[in-house]
Design a protein around this motif. Sequence first.
Motif, PDB file in Angstrom:
ATOM      1  N   GLY A  73       0.801  -1.212   0.000  1.00  0.00           N
ATOM      2  CA  GLY A  73       0.000   0.000   0.000  1.00  0.00           C
ATOM      3  C   GLY A  73       0.836   1.265   0.000  1.00  0.00           C
ATOM      4  O   GLY A  73       0.288   2.371  -0.035  1.00  0.00           O
ATOM      5  N   LEU A  74       2.167   1.123  -0.017  1.00  0.00           N
ATOM      6  CA  LEU A  74       3.036   2.291   0.094  1.00  0.00           C
ATOM      7  C   LEU A  74       2.994   3.176  -1.148  1.00  0.00           C
ATOM      8  O   LEU A  74       3.317   4.370  -1.063  1.00  0.00           O
ATOM      9  N   ASP A  75       2.646   2.605  -2.297  1.00  0.00           N
ATOM     10  CA  ASP A  75       2.608   3.397  -3.534  1.00  0.00           C
ATOM     11  C   ASP A  75       1.175   3.766  -3.922  1.00  0.00           C
ATOM     12  O   ASP A  75       0.893   4.034  -5.095  1.00  0.00           O
ATOM     13  N   PHE A 127      -6.043   2.781  -6.928  1.00  0.00           N
ATOM     14  CA  PHE A 127      -5.725   3.177  -8.298  1.00  0.00           C
ATOM     15  C   PHE A 127      -5.106   4.571  -8.387  1.00  0.00           C
ATOM     16  O   PHE A 127      -4.855   5.066  -9.474  1.00  0.00           O
ATOM     17  N   ASP A 128      -4.878   5.194  -7.233  1.00  0.00           N
ATOM     18  CA  ASP A 128      -4.188   6.478  -7.157  1.00  0.00           C
ATOM     19  C   ASP A 128      -2.717   6.163  -6.916  1.00  0.00           C
ATOM     20  O   ASP A 128      -2.286   5.981  -5.775  1.00  0.00           O
ATOM     21  N   SER A 161     -11.782  -3.391 -10.764  1.00  0.00           N
ATOM     22  CA  SER A 161     -11.349  -2.390 -11.738  1.00  0.00           C
ATOM     23  C   SER A 161     -12.532  -1.776 -12.466  1.00  0.00           C
ATOM     24  O   SER A 161     -12.598  -0.549 -12.658  1.00  0.00           O
ATOM     25  N   LEU A 162     -13.477  -2.600 -12.881  1.00  0.00           N
ATOM     26  CA  LEU A 162     -14.639  -2.105 -13.613  1.00  0.00           C
ATOM     27  C   LEU A 162     -15.493  -1.194 -12.746  1.00  0.00           C
ATOM     28  O   LEU A 162     -15.941  -0.124 -13.200  1.00  0.00           O
ATOM     29  N   VAL A 185      -6.002   2.076 -13.733  1.00  0.00           N
ATOM     30  CA  VAL A 185      -6.420   0.675 -13.877  1.00  0.00           C
ATOM     31  C   VAL A 185      -5.317  -0.134 -14.547  1.00  0.00           C
ATOM     32  O   VAL A 185      -5.005  -1.263 -14.120  1.00  0.00           O
ATOM     33  N   GLN A 186      -4.726   0.413 -15.594  1.00  0.00           N
ATOM     34  CA  GLN A 186      -3.663  -0.312 -16.294  1.00  0.00           C
ATOM     35  C   GLN A 186      -2.498  -0.640 -15.361  1.00  0.00           C
ATOM     36  O   GLN A 186      -1.889  -1.702 -15.472  1.00  0.00           O
TER      37      GLN A 186
END
Length: 564
Positions: free
Chosen positions: A297-299, A305-306, A399-400, A421-422
Motif C-alpha cells: 500500500g506504500l505506492d 488506483f491512485d 477495476s470495472l 487501472v492499467q
Amino acid sequence: MTSTNPATPTAVAATDAPWWTRAVVYQVYPRSFADSDGDGIGDLGGIRSKLDYLAELGVDALWLSPVYPSPQHDNGYDISDYQEIEPVFGSLAEFDLLLAEAHERGIKIVMDLVVNHTSDEHAWFRESRSSPTNPKRDWYWWRKPRADGGPPNGWGSAFSGPAWTLDEQTGEYYLHLFARQQPDLNWENPEVRRAVYSMMNWWLDRGVDGFRMDVINFIAKQAELIDGPAPATGGGSPMGPQIHDYLQEMHAAVFGGRTGEHLTVGEMPGVDTDDAVLFTDPAHGEVDMVFQFEHVGLDQGAHKFDVLPRSLPALKKNLAHWQDGLAETGWNSLYLNNHDQPRLVSRFGNDTDFRYESATLWGLVLHLHRGTPYIYQGEEIGMTNVRFDSIDDYRDLESLNHYREAVDEFDLDPGSVLAGVQTMSRDNARTPMQWDATEQAGFTTGTPWLPVNPNHPEINAAADRAAERSVFRFYQRLIALRHESAVVALGRFTLLEPEHDRLYAFTRTLGDETLLVVANASDAPLDAPLPVDVSGAELVLGNYPDVAVADAALRPWEARLYRL
C-alpha cells in the motif's frame, strides 16, 4: 555503515522449527494457469499436467485460489457450495487425482478458505433471505433501515459503493463488505461457526494440507458500530475483538486432534505487527502466518488506483519493521505479488530493459528475508503487467466498478482513470500463464477467458527455461537454498543502509554463520562501497556473470548473496 536491529542473533535449532520455515509456496490461479479441455478457462486437469514443472521448480506446496462452485461475480471468491468443485474446473474425482499426484511428488495442496462471506446463491443465504423468521436468518447480518430509510451505517464496500444492500422482499438490509453478491456470514452465531469447521474437517479428511484464509480477520465485526445510534463512516478495519476467540476455536475444532504437516495462513487487511504476533504466536493456537498489506500500500494514495511514486527506503523500512516485529515470536509470509496485485517485475523493477535482472533481484531480496516465500504463477519466468487499451478488455470486478464510479459519478477524466487501472488492476496478474510462444501461449487451444499478454512470444516458460539467463533456474536455486540452509530459513535479519535510495542490503545471521545480500534496485550502476567488507567472502549467488567477489561496483539491478 548504518543498520537497524543489530540485535544478538537468535539461535533456533533447525530440528525444532516447523516444516514451513523451510518451505516455498506456489500460488495457482486455476482460471488462468492451464486449460486441459480447450474451453478457454484453466482447470484441474491443466494443473495436473504441470505438476512435473512445479516439482522441477522445487516448491513445497500449491495454494489453489477457489475452485468451488460459484456464479463467478468475483472470479470464484463468491462461493455457492463449499463441498463441491466448480464444473468448469472439473470434479471432486479429478480433485482427488490432483491431490494424489501432487502428494506423490512431495507437494502439498492448500485450499482457499473464503468464510467471511458466501455467494448470494449459496443455499444458506437463499434460506436466510427467504423470511425474517427463517432459522438461518441470523446466519448473515440483517438490519432494518434507519428512520430515514438508509442503511444501518456508512460502511463502504471494498468494490465501491455501500456495504449494505436493501432486500426488497423482506425490507431489510444485508451486509456485504465486498460485492453485493457476497453477503457476510454472521460469525456471532455458533451454528455458522460449527458449519464452517465441519466443512474444513471434510476437506482435511479428504487429504488437503491446509488453508489460506481469505480476509479472515473480517469474520469478527465491530457490532457496536453496526448497531450504534449513529451511522459509522467507512474506512479503517471492521475487525472486532472476538477474532482471537474465533480463530482459537477454529484451530481447536479443526486441527486440534490431527497429526501431520498442515499450513494455515490468514489474509488480514489492516493488521499491524502487534496484531500479527498475537495471531501467529504458536502458544495461542490461531494461524501459522498472516498476509499483511502495508508494503503493497506504500505506492497508493487516496485509493488503490491512485498511484504514487515508489520509494525504496519506505519499502525497506516497512519490510524490516515486519522482520523485527516478528523476530522473537510469530512468523512472516513473504510476497510482492499475487492474484490481487500487479506483477512484481512491472511494479518494483524494470520490465523492459532489465526484466531478467530486476525479476531475479527481487526474487533474491524477498527469498532471503525471514519468513515463508510465496511465488505467484508466472513470477518464476518474469511475467509482466498487461496493458489493455480499453476498459472493455478488463474482467476484474474491482477495476470495472472503480472506473465506472470515477467516470460516471465523479466525472473524472477517462484516460487518467484508465491509466490507474492499467497500472494496478488485478487483471495484470490474471492474464493466462505463458507456457510457450504459440498463439495462446500454450494456455489453451480455444479462446482464453482473458486475453493473453501480447509479449508471450518472448516471455514464456519454454523460452525462459532454455535461456542462458533464466529466471526459472534462478528461482530453483533460491528454493534450494531455503531447503538447504538453516540461516536462510531461521537466521536473524538486520537491515543495512535504510536511507539509501538505491541500495537494498541486509544480513541474515544464525550462530556463527552470516549471509549478506546487496542489491542495486535501479537502472544505473552503483559505485558506492559495499556496506560490509566482503574480502575473503564466498559469493553464493548472483544475477550477473563474471563477478569479482570483492568488486564494490554493482551493475543495474545487480543482486548478490555472500557468505561472510
